[in-house]
Structure formats: C-alpha cells, structure tokens
Design a protein around this motif. Sequence first.
Motif, PDB file in Angstrom:
ATOM      1  N   GLY A   1       0.788  -1.216   0.000  1.00 25.69           N
ATOM      2  CA  GLY A   1       0.000   0.000   0.000  1.00 25.69           C
ATOM      3  C   GLY A   1       0.823   1.269   0.000  1.00 25.69           C
ATOM      4  N   PHE A   2       0.135   2.384   0.155  1.00 24.19           N
ATOM      5  CA  PHE A   2       0.742   3.710   0.063  1.00 24.19           C
ATOM      6  C   PHE A   2       1.458   4.075   1.358  1.00 24.19           C
ATOM      7  CE2 PHE A   2       0.022   8.365   0.759  1.00 24.19           C
ATOM      8  CZ  PHE A   2       0.927   8.820  -0.186  1.00 24.19           C
ATOM      9  N   LYS A   3       2.647   4.655   1.236  1.00 23.96           N
ATOM     10  CA  LYS A   3       3.404   5.165   2.381  1.00 23.96           C
ATOM     11  C   LYS A   3       3.822   6.601   2.069  1.00 23.96           C
ATOM     12  CE  LYS A   3       3.610   1.341   4.911  1.00 23.96           C
ATOM     13  NZ  LYS A   3       2.517   0.662   4.230  1.00 23.96           N
ATOM     14  N   PRO A   4       3.301   7.593   2.807  1.00 23.81           N
ATOM     15  CA  PRO A   4       3.597   8.993   2.487  1.00 23.81           C
ATOM     16  C   PRO A   4       5.079   9.330   2.497  1.00 23.81           C
ATOM     17  CG  PRO A   4       1.772   8.857   4.035  1.00 23.81           C
ATOM     18  CD  PRO A   4       2.342   7.473   3.911  1.00 23.81           C
ATOM     19  N   THR A   5       5.850   8.655   3.332  1.00 31.66           N
ATOM     20  CA  THR A   5       7.280   8.958   3.418  1.00 31.66           C
ATOM     21  C   THR A   5       8.090   8.310   2.309  1.00 31.66           C
ATOM     22  OG1 THR A   5       7.558   7.099   4.951  1.00 31.66           O
ATOM     23  CG2 THR A   5       7.219   9.280   5.920  1.00 31.66           C
ATOM     24  N   ARG A   6       7.488   7.392   1.553  1.00 27.76           N
ATOM     25  CA  ARG A   6       8.230   6.658   0.522  1.00 27.76           C
ATOM     26  C   ARG A   6       7.742   6.918  -0.888  1.00 27.76           C
ATOM     27  NH1 ARG A   6       7.503   0.765   1.250  1.00 27.76           N
ATOM     28  NH2 ARG A   6       8.798   0.756  -0.629  1.00 27.76           N
ATOM     29  N   HIS A   7       6.476   7.217  -1.037  1.00 22.03           N
ATOM     30  CA  HIS A   7       5.883   7.240  -2.367  1.00 22.03           C
ATOM     31  C   HIS A   7       5.465   8.642  -2.793  1.00 22.03           C
ATOM     32  CE1 HIS A   7       4.725   2.925  -1.166  1.00 22.03           C
ATOM     33  NE2 HIS A   7       5.770   2.862  -1.982  1.00 22.03           N
ATOM     34  N   SER A   8       5.767   8.986  -4.033  1.00 15.00           N
ATOM     35  CA  SER A   8       5.268  10.224  -4.626  1.00 15.00           C
ATOM     36  C   SER A   8       4.073   9.896  -5.516  1.00 15.00           C
ATOM     37  CB  SER A   8       6.370  10.910  -5.444  1.00 15.00           C
ATOM     38  OG  SER A   8       6.786  10.077  -6.507  1.00 15.00           O
ATOM     39  N   ALA A   9       3.426  10.914  -6.031  1.00 13.22           N
ATOM     40  CA  ALA A   9       2.270  10.690  -6.895  1.00 13.22           C
ATOM     41  C   ALA A   9       2.696   9.996  -8.187  1.00 13.22           C
ATOM     42  CB  ALA A   9       1.604  12.019  -7.216  1.00 13.22           C
ATOM     43  N   PRO A  10       1.825   9.173  -8.764  1.00 10.52           N
ATOM     44  CA  PRO A  10       2.118   8.553 -10.072  1.00 10.52           C
ATOM     45  C   PRO A  10       1.882   9.572 -11.185  1.00 10.52           C
ATOM     46  CG  PRO A  10      -0.040   7.855  -9.318  1.00 10.52           C
ATOM     47  CD  PRO A  10       0.533   8.709  -8.215  1.00 10.52           C
ATOM     48  N   PHE A  11       2.859  10.438 -11.380  1.00  7.20           N
ATOM     49  CA  PHE A  11       2.677  11.621 -12.219  1.00  7.20           C
ATOM     50  C   PHE A  11       2.246  11.287 -13.645  1.00  7.20           C
ATOM     51  CE2 PHE A  11       5.634  12.984  -8.881  1.00  7.20           C
ATOM     52  CZ  PHE A  11       5.013  14.134  -8.441  1.00  7.20           C
ATOM     53  N   THR A  12       2.882  10.293 -14.262  1.00  6.10           N
ATOM     54  CA  THR A  12       2.561   9.979 -15.655  1.00  6.10           C
ATOM     55  C   THR A  12       1.122   9.505 -15.803  1.00  6.10           C
ATOM     56  OG1 THR A  12       4.860   9.434 -16.139  1.00  6.10           O
ATOM     57  CG2 THR A  12       3.209   8.568 -17.646  1.00  6.10           C
ATOM     58  N   ALA A  13       0.681   8.643 -14.899  1.00  9.83           N
ATOM     59  CA  ALA A  13      -0.684   8.133 -14.971  1.00  9.83           C
ATOM     60  C   ALA A  13      -1.695   9.257 -14.755  1.00  9.83           C
ATOM     61  CB  ALA A  13      -0.889   7.023 -13.945  1.00  9.83           C
ATOM     62  N   ILE A  14      -1.430  10.131 -13.800  1.00 11.82           N
ATOM     63  CA  ILE A  14      -2.340  11.250 -13.549  1.00 11.82           C
ATOM     64  C   ILE A  14      -2.384  12.176 -14.756  1.00 11.82           C
ATOM     65  CG2 ILE A  14      -2.707  13.317 -12.149  1.00 11.82           C
ATOM     66  CD1 ILE A  14      -1.546  11.707  -9.779  1.00 11.82           C
ATOM     67  N   SER A  15      -1.219  12.506 -15.304  1.00 11.89           N
ATOM     68  CA  SER A  15      -1.157  13.370 -16.487  1.00 11.89           C
ATOM     69  C   SER A  15      -1.914  12.761 -17.658  1.00 11.89           C
ATOM     70  CB  SER A  15       0.305  13.601 -16.870  1.00 11.89           C
ATOM     71  OG  SER A  15       0.416  14.388 -18.031  1.00 11.89           O
ATOM     72  N   ASN A  16      -1.874  11.432 -17.760  1.00 14.12           N
ATOM     73  CA  ASN A  16      -2.548  10.729 -18.843  1.00 14.12           C
ATOM     74  C   ASN A  16      -4.066  10.746 -18.699  1.00 14.12           C
ATOM     75  OD1 ASN A  16      -3.449   7.653 -19.930  1.00 14.12           O
ATOM     76  ND2 ASN A  16      -2.042   8.792 -21.246  1.00 14.12           N
ATOM     77  N   GLN A  17      -4.553  10.927 -17.461  1.00 11.79           N
ATOM     78  CA  GLN A  17      -5.981  10.802 -17.190  1.00 11.79           C
ATOM     79  C   GLN A  17      -6.686  12.122 -16.912  1.00 11.79           C
ATOM     80  OE1 GLN A  17      -7.764   7.789 -17.154  1.00 11.79           O
ATOM     81  NE2 GLN A  17      -5.883   6.939 -18.022  1.00 11.79           N
ATOM     82  N   ALA A  18      -6.005  13.068 -16.271  1.00 14.61           N
ATOM     83  CA  ALA A  18      -6.655  14.293 -15.804  1.00 14.61           C
ATOM     84  C   ALA A  18      -6.513  15.413 -16.825  1.00 14.61           C
ATOM     85  CB  ALA A  18      -6.058  14.720 -14.468  1.00 14.61           C
ATOM     86  N   SER A  19      -7.555  16.220 -16.985  1.00 14.77           N
ATOM     87  CA  SER A  19      -7.531  17.269 -17.999  1.00 14.77           C
ATOM     88  C   SER A  19      -7.871  18.649 -17.451  1.00 14.77           C
ATOM     89  CB  SER A  19      -8.510  16.921 -19.132  1.00 14.77           C
ATOM     90  OG  SER A  19      -9.830  16.794 -18.636  1.00 14.77           O
ATOM     91  N   GLY A  20      -8.018  18.777 -16.140  1.00 15.11           N
ATOM     92  CA  GLY A  20      -8.369  20.065 -15.559  1.00 15.11           C
ATOM     93  C   GLY A  20      -7.197  21.028 -15.491  1.00 15.11           C
ATOM     94  N   GLU A  21      -7.466  22.219 -14.961  1.00 17.57           N
ATOM     95  CA  GLU A  21      -6.413  23.216 -14.762  1.00 17.57           C
ATOM     96  C   GLU A  21      -5.804  23.105 -13.374  1.00 17.57           C
ATOM     97  OE1 GLU A  21      -7.695  27.156 -15.636  1.00 17.57           O
ATOM     98  OE2 GLU A  21      -7.870  26.768 -17.791  1.00 17.57           O
ATOM     99  N   ILE A  22      -6.386  22.256 -12.528  1.00 17.87           N
ATOM    100  CA  ILE A  22      -5.837  22.000 -11.206  1.00 17.87           C
ATOM    101  C   ILE A  22      -6.324  20.623 -10.766  1.00 17.87           C
ATOM    102  CG2 ILE A  22      -7.752  23.137  -9.976  1.00 17.87           C
ATOM    103  CD1 ILE A  22      -5.543  24.266  -8.049  1.00 17.87           C
ATOM    104  N   PHE A  23      -5.453  19.885 -10.074  1.00 20.14           N
ATOM    105  CA  PHE A  23      -5.764  18.511  -9.679  1.00 20.14           C
ATOM    106  C   PHE A  23      -5.867  18.408  -8.155  1.00 20.14           C
ATOM    107  CE2 PHE A  23      -2.643  17.200 -13.314  1.00 20.14           C
ATOM    108  CZ  PHE A  23      -3.528  17.665 -14.269  1.00 20.14           C
ATOM    109  N   LEU A  24      -6.919  17.795  -7.683  1.00 17.99           N
ATOM    110  CA  LEU A  24      -7.015  17.363  -6.286  1.00 17.99           C
ATOM    111  C   LEU A  24      -6.731  15.866  -6.277  1.00 17.99           C
ATOM    112  CD1 LEU A  24      -7.785  17.596  -3.270  1.00 17.99           C
ATOM    113  CD2 LEU A  24     -10.175  17.198  -3.971  1.00 17.99           C
ATOM    114  N   ILE A  25      -5.652  15.455  -5.611  1.00 16.44           N
ATOM    115  CA  ILE A  25      -5.215  14.059  -5.642  1.00 16.44           C
ATOM    116  C   ILE A  25      -5.359  13.467  -4.244  1.00 16.44           C
ATOM    117  CG2 ILE A  25      -3.309  12.497  -6.162  1.00 16.44           C
ATOM    118  CD1 ILE A  25      -2.204  14.829  -7.939  1.00 16.44           C
TER     119      ILE A  25
END
Length: 338
Positions: free
Chosen positions: A215-239
């Motif tokens: 699972g997710f660990k805030p101290t180890r993992h960053s956002a999956p930037f490529t996947a988010i960029s591939n899916q989101a189209s807004g001018e600002i993202f709430l992740i």
Amino acid sequence: MRFEYYHDELTDVPKLSVDGTVANAVHFSHWQGNQTPASVKADTSTEIALNLVGAPNREELTRGIDLVTNNHFDTDGVLSVCTILTGARALEFRDELIAAAEAGDFSELSTEDGVRASIVIQGSDSPTEDSGSPLARQLAGEDVDDDARAYQLILPHVERVLTRTSEYEALWRDAWDRIAAALDSFAKGASRVIEDTIAKLSIVTLAPEIFSPSGFKPTRHSAPFTAISNQASGEIFLIATPFDNGWTYRIDYPYYSWAETVVRPKVRRRNLGPLMAELNELEKSGPARWRLDSVELASAAKFSDRHGQLATSSLQPDEVATQMSGFLLKSQTTAALA
C-alpha cells in the motif's frame, strides 16, 4: 558546437543557454523568463532545439556562438544539448526526442518508449525527483551525483537510448512497471478521475495498491505523475489517496504548467491561501494542516505535518472537492470582473 556544463567562469562568456536560462547567453529554453527567439519557440526545450537545427537562419539565431551550456541535468536538458550538438541529423529522430522530453519534463505518455527512454536518462517519471541517472550509474560503475559528469557520460549514448530503447530494459523495467500498474488501475476503475469541467478541477482518487503490494506510504511514495497526467484534464488537480483510516491530499497544477508553452494552454496560478483557511476550519485531525506547497514545480498545496510530509486528513474527498469547486468558481468570477 561544443558543450560545457555551466559554471561561474562562463558568466561573462557568450554562449547558447539550452533548456536552463543563464545570463549573457542566447536562450533556447522553455523556462519562465527566457528570451528565446519567437521563431523557434515550442513547449519543450528539445523541440526548441530541433526547430533551431532545422532553421534556415540557424547561424543568425546562434549569432555565430559555438559554446552550448546548461545549468541542470534532466531528460529535456540532455536531449536539448544532444540535439544542438548533433545538428540537422537530429531531425531524423525528432519524434523520439520530443516524446522523451515530454515524458521527462511534463510526465506525459506520448509513447511508451519515450517514457522508458526518459527513465533511462533521468531515473524517474517525476520531473522533480532526483534519484540519479540509471544510465550514468551503469556507465560509471558507481553512483554519479555530478551533473557535469553525467552529461559527459550520457551524451554519446543518447541516440541509441532513443532508437534502441529495448536494449536498456534493465534500466527502465522497474520504474515502467510502476507506471503501467498505475495506468492499469485507472483502466480498471480502481483509481478514478472525476472532471468538474465548470470549475476546471480534476478530482483524482488513487488506489493505494498501485504504489506497492503493502500500500501507500507517504514517506516513501510520490504521486504517479505519468498516470495522472494521462488521465486528468483540468487546470488543477485534487489528488486523494486512502491511508490509515483517512485520506492524504495534494493539490497540483498540470505538470507542464511550470514552463512557458506554446501549444499547451497557460494555466493561471491561484492564490489558494483562503482555501487553505477554509479547509483547516473543517479539519478535525490534530496538528497536521492544509498548507501551501510550491516545493515541486507543479505543486500547489498539501495536507501535511510540520515536516512537510503528507498526513492523514479526516475529510472525505467529496468534502474537499466541494470546497475546492466553490472556491475556484468564486475566483473565476472575480477574475472575470477584474
């Protein structure tokens, strides 16, 4: 043309400043504040360099200067330098160059091999993570934390990385598998994006298992930037990511928005301070707070502890999204009236 990684002794020397922007230089860069000639401007510095080497007035644009420099190491920087050193022949693999540059600087999936080539060069799909170059490490037989040395090692191998990417699978496989897992999570609906088109807000909820089996660990993992960029189209993202009986949150702008772009639309940065105050009034989770955060090129805010690490919020994603949507619509109205 010759390349020299930027150092103080070059301050007063005429030069071509490629990707990064330095003083007393002709700029070929997409960084904010650049003075790149309008005729060659493009969204990535690599495409700017390609426009330059293909320009009929190239000598006029470069003012007869043959010294090329850059002041940082990343995929777009390496490819920009390589393009200018290679000259017109670089146009033969224009598509591969641009795809890798977009992956490196904007976390975009133009082609799978473009993302993989960027991983080989800069080591991550995050434009802000400094994990070191896998290729430089392999070539040197040790970790390389000197940017000038990394350029020296990698530049002779760029064309092969771009055109024979499969040969470097050992260097890109693990990072690519993480990207593929995140993309698959969206495809299966475990991770989701809801687009609030009126507020121009993308509400992204991530499945924690995309980060690791545990699972997710805030101290180890960053956002999956490529996947988010591939899916989101807004001018600002709430992740939002579920964690420890609550949710972690970060707010980002599109990952290209830090650069000066020509094709990709300009994204207005908002003053999110009042939104942070609104969310903190609703929060019941103890010492962690909603805070503005511009440490990363496209980051805007996070719910974090006093050390800046993501923390667990008591608010549900729909609550946060409702507050954000209302705030953004109000700011749109205010901007329209100004």
